[in-house]
Design an enzyme around this catalytic site. Structure first.
Site, PDB file in Angstrom:
ATOM      1  N   HIS A  82      16.824   3.556  -6.747  1.00  0.00           N
ATOM      2  CA  HIS A  82      16.082   4.741  -6.044  1.00  0.00           C
ATOM      3  C   HIS A  82      16.843   5.110  -4.807  1.00  0.00           C
ATOM      4  CE1 HIS A  82      12.498   7.560  -6.152  1.00  0.00           C
ATOM      5  NE2 HIS A  82      12.678   7.415  -4.712  1.00  0.00           N
ATOM      6  N   ASP A 161       1.037   8.992  -5.320  1.00  0.00           N
ATOM      7  CA  ASP A 161       2.542   9.238  -4.649  1.00  0.00           C
ATOM      8  C   ASP A 161       2.731  10.696  -5.261  1.00  0.00           C
ATOM      9  OD1 ASP A 161       5.019   8.865  -3.202  1.00  0.00           O
ATOM     10  OD2 ASP A 161       5.841   8.918  -5.028  1.00  0.00           O
ATOM     11  N   ARG A 168       3.551  16.385   1.228  1.00  0.00           N
ATOM     12  CA  ARG A 168       4.487  15.873   2.392  1.00  0.00           C
ATOM     13  C   ARG A 168       5.515  16.956   2.392  1.00  0.00           C
ATOM     14  NH1 ARG A 168       6.512  10.761   1.112  1.00  0.00           N
ATOM     15  NH2 ARG A 168       7.668  10.696   2.567  1.00  0.00           N
ATOM     16  N   SER A 183       6.214   5.423  -0.595  1.00  0.00           N
ATOM     17  CA  SER A 183       6.182   6.407  -1.619  1.00  0.00           C
ATOM     18  C   SER A 183       7.173   5.902  -2.688  1.00  0.00           C
ATOM     19  CB  SER A 183       6.838   7.824  -1.084  1.00  0.00           C
ATOM     20  OG  SER A 183       7.371   8.537  -1.993  1.00  0.00           O
ATOM     21  N   LYS A 187       5.912   3.857  -6.506  1.00  0.00           N
ATOM     22  CA  LYS A 187       6.603   4.232  -7.647  1.00  0.00           C
ATOM     23  C   LYS A 187       7.434   3.290  -8.676  1.00  0.00           C
ATOM     24  CE  LYS A 187       9.071   7.881  -6.108  1.00  0.00           C
ATOM     25  NZ  LYS A 187       8.227   8.811  -5.241  1.00  0.00           N
TER      26      LYS A 187
END
Ligand code: URA
Length: 435
Positions: A82, A161, A168, A183, A187
């Site tokens: 990520h 999320d 956001r 966040s 995930k």
């Protein structure tokens, strides 16, 4: 318990208890707490921060807002990656099939564009037919059959999320260390991978603009991962200028395909190899990053990575012929090339300014849930450190009409700084922290 009291407590800089955080997260996924209160709370968190303990509670509350997948039966080990978000960051589009081609299964839950940064899901959706909305069964079946899957949050996986992320994005509450860490990690925990490589971006085009902030975020995510039994490696990488050359959804997909063909920009290709090699090490397929790189370079050169990309695209309903015919991707009707007005060395291409200019063309969103324009964006020519001659093209704008192209030109020119003295190319990777 009342949402307004929890907002006030955070506004006043006090730490929330696990019960208060659970109440708040549950309230907003069941819609008992409306968006405007969630937005006020997110702003209070951004301004006041959270302790490590609060951040860990928020992560687990969001991870448990849906199912937690157990991938242990699928393969010896499944690895995820990520990025904290950047401009021109299409790394997943290359790294996921590249690593999967070497035999390491990748199961990844990605996000949409956030603030001035692009999102993998928006990029993937520029491939005709590609579906990122998978049920849990489809997610699991795809990784089991093909060794690769990338999907968005569903109602089943970390839905809290998904909701908070979209809010956001449009309420200026993205650049908060606890909100970013929770966040990402919620995930990752929900998607079930045992090992995770986090690409923590640093610079003007990242949410963390200094190395010390990025390091704090990296260390926090390593700690959250450890407390959830996940092994985490973080790569602190440069995001002062955009990564690679393309910025904009379909343009980035095209650049990713070129990279899988072995013709990608040198900085982007090297970045993908660094991230991929760390994934192979975590997954036990390489004893060290150098050996990992060799395996990945071979998969690129011999075409296995591109073949895996085709397999992945068709497994998720997309037209795999894009891998051989880039004209199948959405194309903007207007292109405008911007040339340098004088000679010099490129000293800066402000990634944030390029990201904002690209968003203004329509590649990102201003309001929650808005569609994005997949075709528009910019393709850079020379990068920081390169010598530029007067009249040499600096970049090409891809737009829907002449007017938006001209507005983008004005905006994007402000991102460039030239120097009369030679300038060194900025580092690609600052550090690697292994949890
Ligand atoms: N990526 C995420 O998934 N979440 C953030 O908050 C920032 C980047």
């Amino acid at each position: 318990m009342r949402a307004v009291d929890i907002i006030a407590k955070k506004r006043d800089g006090l730490a929330l208890t696990a019960e208060e955080i659970n109440f708040f997260v549950e309230g907003f996924i069941t819609e008992r707490i409306p968006d405007y209160q969630v937005a006020a709370w997110a702003m209070a968190v951004l301004l006041r921060g959270m302790t490590d303990e609060e951040t860990a509670h928020l992560t687990m509350a969001m991870a448990h807002s849906g199912e937690i997948l157990d991938l242990s039966g699928l393969a010896h080990i499944v690895v995820d990656k990520h990025s904290t978000g950047g401009v021109g960051d299409k790394t997943t589009l290359v790294v996921a099939p590249l690593v999967a081609a070497v035999g390491l299964p990748v199961a990844k839950m990605s996000g949409r564009g956030l603030g001035f940064t692009g999102g993998t899901l928006d990029k993937l959706e520029s491939i005709p037919g590609f579906s990122v909305a998978l049920t849990t069964e489809q997610f699991l079946a795809t990784v089991r059959q093909h060794g690769i899957v990338v999907a968005g949050q569903s109602a089943e996986l970390a839905p809290a999320d998904g909701k908070l992320y979209a809010l956001r994005d449009v309420t200026a509450t993205v650049p908060s260390l606890p909100l970013i860490a929770s966040s990402i990690m919620s995930k990752k925990i929900a998607a079930g991978a045992e090992a995770i490589v986090l690409d923590v971006k640093v610079g003007r085009g990242a949410f963390m603009t200094t190395l010390s902030e990025a390091r704090k975020l990296a260390e926090l995510m390593i700690r959250i991962g450890a407390s959830a039994g996940r092994r985490v490696t973080t790569v602190l990488s440069g995001m002062g200028q955009p990564l690679g050359r393309a910025v904009g959804n379909a343009l980035e997909v095209a650049e990713a395909i070129e990279t899988l063909r072995g013709n990608g920009p040198q900085d982007f290709t090297e970045h993908c190899l660094v991230i991929g090699a760390e994934m192979l090490v975590l997954g036990g397929l390489a004893p060290d990053p150098d050996k990992g790189m060799t395996l990945l370079e071979r998969a690129l050169a011999e075409g296995q990575a591109l073949a895996k990309f085709r397999e992945w695209v068709s497994a998720q309903g997309g037209n795999a012929r894009v891998a051989d015919d880039l004209s199948l991707l959405p194309q903007a009707p207007v292109t405008l090339t911007v040339a340098a007005s004088q000679a010099g060395y490129l000293a800066e291409i402000d990634a944030r300014a390029v990201g904002l200019a690209t968003m203004a063309l329509g590649a990102g969103r201003e309001r929650k849930g808005e569609p994005v324009d997949h075709a528009v964006g910019v393709v850079l020519g020379p990068k920081v450190g390169d010598r530029v001659e007067a009249g040499q093209p600096l970049l090409t704008i891809h737009a829907q009409d002449e007017q938006s192209a001209a507005a983008c030109k004005q905006q994007v020119l402000g991102a460039y700084k030239l120097s009369s003295e030679p300038v060194a190319a900025p580092p690609l990777v600052y550090d690697v922290l292994r949890g």
